[in-house]
Design a protein around this motif. Structure first.
Motif, PDB file in Angstrom:
ATOM      1  N   PHE A  39      -1.107   6.747   3.077  1.00  0.00           N
ATOM      2  CA  PHE A  39      -0.892   5.548   3.896  1.00  0.00           C
ATOM      3  C   PHE A  39       0.484   5.591   4.552  1.00  0.00           C
ATOM      4  O   PHE A  39       0.608   5.324   5.760  1.00  0.00           O
ATOM      5  CB  PHE A  39      -1.036   4.305   3.023  1.00  0.00           C
ATOM      6  CG  PHE A  39      -0.885   3.010   3.764  1.00  0.00           C
ATOM      7  CD1 PHE A  39      -1.959   2.443   4.430  1.00  0.00           C
ATOM      8  CD2 PHE A  39       0.338   2.344   3.793  1.00  0.00           C
ATOM      9  CE1 PHE A  39      -1.818   1.241   5.119  1.00  0.00           C
ATOM     10  CE2 PHE A  39       0.483   1.151   4.471  1.00  0.00           C
ATOM     11  CZ  PHE A  39      -0.596   0.597   5.138  1.00  0.00           C
ATOM     12  N   THR A  71     -12.064   4.174   8.801  1.00  0.00           N
ATOM     13  CA  THR A  71     -10.985   5.041   8.357  1.00  0.00           C
ATOM     14  C   THR A  71     -11.557   6.413   7.976  1.00  0.00           C
ATOM     15  O   THR A  71     -12.607   6.498   7.342  1.00  0.00           O
ATOM     16  CB  THR A  71     -10.268   4.427   7.149  1.00  0.00           C
ATOM     17  OG1 THR A  71      -9.838   3.106   7.481  1.00  0.00           O
ATOM     18  CG2 THR A  71      -9.050   5.255   6.760  1.00  0.00           C
ATOM     19  N   LEU A  96      -6.219   6.895  10.840  1.00  0.00           N
ATOM     20  CA  LEU A  96      -6.382   5.454  10.968  1.00  0.00           C
ATOM     21  C   LEU A  96      -7.364   5.111  12.090  1.00  0.00           C
ATOM     22  O   LEU A  96      -7.487   5.853  13.073  1.00  0.00           O
ATOM     23  CB  LEU A  96      -5.026   4.804  11.249  1.00  0.00           C
ATOM     24  CG  LEU A  96      -3.965   5.038  10.163  1.00  0.00           C
ATOM     25  CD1 LEU A  96      -2.615   4.527  10.624  1.00  0.00           C
ATOM     26  CD2 LEU A  96      -4.368   4.382   8.861  1.00  0.00           C
ATOM     27  N   LEU A 103      -9.405   3.216   0.657  1.00  0.00           N
ATOM     28  CA  LEU A 103      -9.226   2.578   1.958  1.00  0.00           C
ATOM     29  C   LEU A 103     -10.523   2.529   2.757  1.00  0.00           C
ATOM     30  O   LEU A 103     -10.653   1.744   3.695  1.00  0.00           O
ATOM     31  CB  LEU A 103      -8.155   3.322   2.769  1.00  0.00           C
ATOM     32  CG  LEU A 103      -6.697   3.066   2.365  1.00  0.00           C
ATOM     33  CD1 LEU A 103      -5.773   3.972   3.144  1.00  0.00           C
ATOM     34  CD2 LEU A 103      -6.325   1.611   2.589  1.00  0.00           C
ATOM     35  N   ALA A 132       0.827  -1.206   0.000  1.00  0.00           N
ATOM     36  CA  ALA A 132       0.000   0.000   0.000  1.00  0.00           C
ATOM     37  C   ALA A 132       0.861   1.256   0.000  1.00  0.00           C
ATOM     38  O   ALA A 132       0.415   2.316  -0.459  1.00  0.00           O
ATOM     39  CB  ALA A 132      -0.938  -0.002   1.203  1.00  0.00           C
ATOM     40  N   CYS A 135       7.180   1.718   4.239  1.00  0.00           N
ATOM     41  CA  CYS A 135       6.621   3.078   4.218  1.00  0.00           C
ATOM     42  C   CYS A 135       7.747   4.109   4.238  1.00  0.00           C
ATOM     43  O   CYS A 135       7.681   5.124   3.524  1.00  0.00           O
ATOM     44  CB  CYS A 135       5.694   3.277   5.417  1.00  0.00           C
ATOM     45  SG  CYS A 135       4.138   2.357   5.335  1.00  0.00           S
TER      46      CYS A 135
END
Length: 558
Positions: free
Chosen positions: A77, A59, A481, A52, A42, A108
């Motif tokens: 993300f 979310t 989140l 998402l 992602a 990430c």
């Protein structure tokens, strides 16, 4: 004390590894590569961030002030996961069983580093075309912002009013170039002012396409099993004074230590966070009576029963037949803490009985023997199977309680399903079906550019502000989140929609239940207890478990 998965690493009270030479914490071997890589992919995606919402409706996506600065899925993300899992003031997280959260965070960080390199090149383009020809750049950005505002940030077709506005601006620009009210240097500057941003766009497009290929290659590689590992040199301190890298290293180490915690949270109908909802429950509860009326029962505690069950569960992987059978299970002692169904955060215990986020052995034994009724945490013995490369996590929890003369053995089944299909989709080439030029009644499929025009403009507009992410969050919005947050359970789908996964969960219940009952009855016989009633009840449960079907045990509607 035997029976615990002891750890001999040098850890402090906060769970950080300060052993010599430690740079990036090593992840455990219990995680599945498929689930981990699906979540990590992602970070490299270029889709709409609102996708998402389909994976988890809790979310939240903050709308942008200017849609031209809106982040895509990968950008939002990566930013949200880094802030949530590595932030200095972050809240406690939920363990990600069946995956390795540290690997996801590393990807990430790697994706963010790639985008920063791209944005550095795009910033140069913006400086060359923006500072020297600022009015022209602002005019073009105004046109694209108007288009996005009228047609929607991700809509490919512009509304009628948007088309009319853009055509009107184009006509005015042409008239302005042909019949300028000025002459000399300013006339030349005004003409170049409108052309230079177009040349800058061509330059920026080549940069964006080069990095888009890299990001999509990593995205596809992770899902195909041949992806390269995440390179995060910013997490390795190069000098003693490299405070930024040291903070990232310690944050990753803290994340790995919290992942190994033996404290989990029960959130009512949501089940145990990280393990899934309870789909089945079987109870063996009978009165303790001596087998010989002339003798008393040898005294024993709940912990003795739990230890006997634990020893018997270690034999699950053995079978008289030469078949695949059970894979080696993970058998651990868990402390379960209750929280509200709508709780937005969890708190991990602190004190002398906790070390590196793990509750010590003597405290676990005390909870098992004493905290069986009333308020407080409870003890469970868990046998966990991580299957399908982390896509399915089956957890059978056993709790032993002794109230007055009644011994109760309860076995509950929890199942955590695969990650949402959103995370397992591979990148596809952008194509469009059009009519042929000559045979117009026939159609053909043409490949569209890897990066659209509006995407190039969006990336170029965001590039100069990447040095200060909070400003981009304010202008373009951000991703929030769900809480309490854990990478694995937040994006998990239901396992019952997959036939073989459902079969695996159902099949695991019977052998575990029989092993628990056999160990309990054997211990009772050794302690001089009558086991006839226990044996009869065990036979009944063995018959019932063979026809078990998944149900919502946590909401008590079975």
């Amino acid at each position: 004390m035997a029976g615990f998965d002891d750890r001999s690493e040098s850890t402090s009270a906060t769970g950080y590894d300060f052993s010599p030479g430690a740079e990036i914490p090593l992840t455990g071997s219990s995680g599945g590569t498929v689930a981990t890589h699906a979540l990590a992919s992602a970070a490299y995606r270029d889709r709409d961030v609102k996708d998402l919402l389909a994976a988890n409706p809790d979310t939240k996506v903050k709308p942008p002030k200017l849609s031209l600065f809106e982040p895509n899925l990968g950008e939002a993300f990566s930013r949200a996961v880094q802030t949530r899992l590595l932030g200095g003031a972050r809240k406690a997280i939920i363990q990600s069983f069946g995956s390795e959260p540290a690997v996801v965070v590393e990807h990430c960080l790697a994706a963010t580093r790639i985008r920063k390199e791209r944005d550095a090149h795009l910033t140069v383009v913006m400086l060359v075309s923006g500072l020297l020809f600022l009015p022209g750049v602002l005019l073009w950005l105004l046109v694209f912002q108007l288009r996005r505002s009228l047609a929607g940030a991700q809509n490919k077709r512009v509304g009628a009013f948007g088309v009319a506005a853009m055509v009107a601006l184009g006509v005015l620009a042409v008239v302005f170039l042909l019949r300028l009210p000025l002459d000399g240097f300013w006339a030349l500057y005004l003409r170049v002012m409108l052309v230079a941003p177009v040349l800058g766009w061509l330059w920026a497009k080549r940069i964006c396409e080069r990095y888009a290929k890299d990001l999509q290659g990593r995205w596809a590689g992770l899902l195909s099993g041949g992806g390269v590992g995440a390179k995060i040199p910013e997490a390795v301190p190069r000098t003693p004074g490299d405070a930024g890298a040291e903070r990232i290293r310690l944050a990753l180490q803290k994340l790995s230590a919290e992942q190994a915690s033996n404290l989990v949270f029960y959130a009512g109908p949501k089940g145990i966070l990280g393990m899934g909802t309870r789909w089945g429950s079987w109870q063996l509860a009978e009165e303790l009576r001596p087998s010989d009326p002339a003798k008393d029962i040898d005294p024993f505690r709940s912990w003795d029963v739990v230890r006997a069950i634990q020893d018997r569960l270690r034999m699950l992987e053995r079978s008289p037949l030469h078949t695949g059978g059970f894979p080696p299970p993970t058998i651990r002692h868990w402390v379960v803490s209750p929280i509200g169904e709508k709780a937005t955060e969890v708190e991990r215990r602190e004190g002398q009985e906790v070390e590196a986020f793990r509750i010590k052995d003597f405290e676990i034994q005390r909870i098992c023997d004493q905290q069986q009724f009333g308020s407080g945490d409870r003890h469970y013995l868990g046998v966990q199977f991580v299957l399908w490369d982390g896509q399915l996590v089956i957890t059978m929890l056993i709790t032993v309680t002794m109230l007055h003369h009644t011994l109760r053995i309860e076995v509950t089944g929890h199942a955590l399903g695969p990650v949402h299909p959103l995370f397992t989709t591979k990148p596809k080439a952008r194509t469009k079906e059009v009519s042929k030029s000559v045979r117009f009644w026939e159609t053909k499929e043409v490949t569209l550019p890897l990066v659209e025009t509006k995407e190039v403009v969006r990336l170029a507009a965001r590039a100069p502000f990447t040095w200060y992410p909070p400003l981009l969050d304010f202008l373009g919005g951000k991703l929030t989140l769900p809480e309490p947050f854990g990478l694995r359970h937040t994006w998990a789908d239901k396992p019952w929609r997959h036939r073989f996964m459902a079969d695996d969960a159902l099949r695991a219940a019977t052998p575990v239940l029989r092993a628990v009952h056999a160990a309990t009855i054997r211990l009772l016989e050794e302690k001089g207890c009558a086991t006839q009633q226990f044996g009869t009840r065990s036979d009944v449960l063995s018959g019932l478990v063979q026809g078990v079907e998944p149900r919502h045990a946590d909401v008590y509607d079975a």
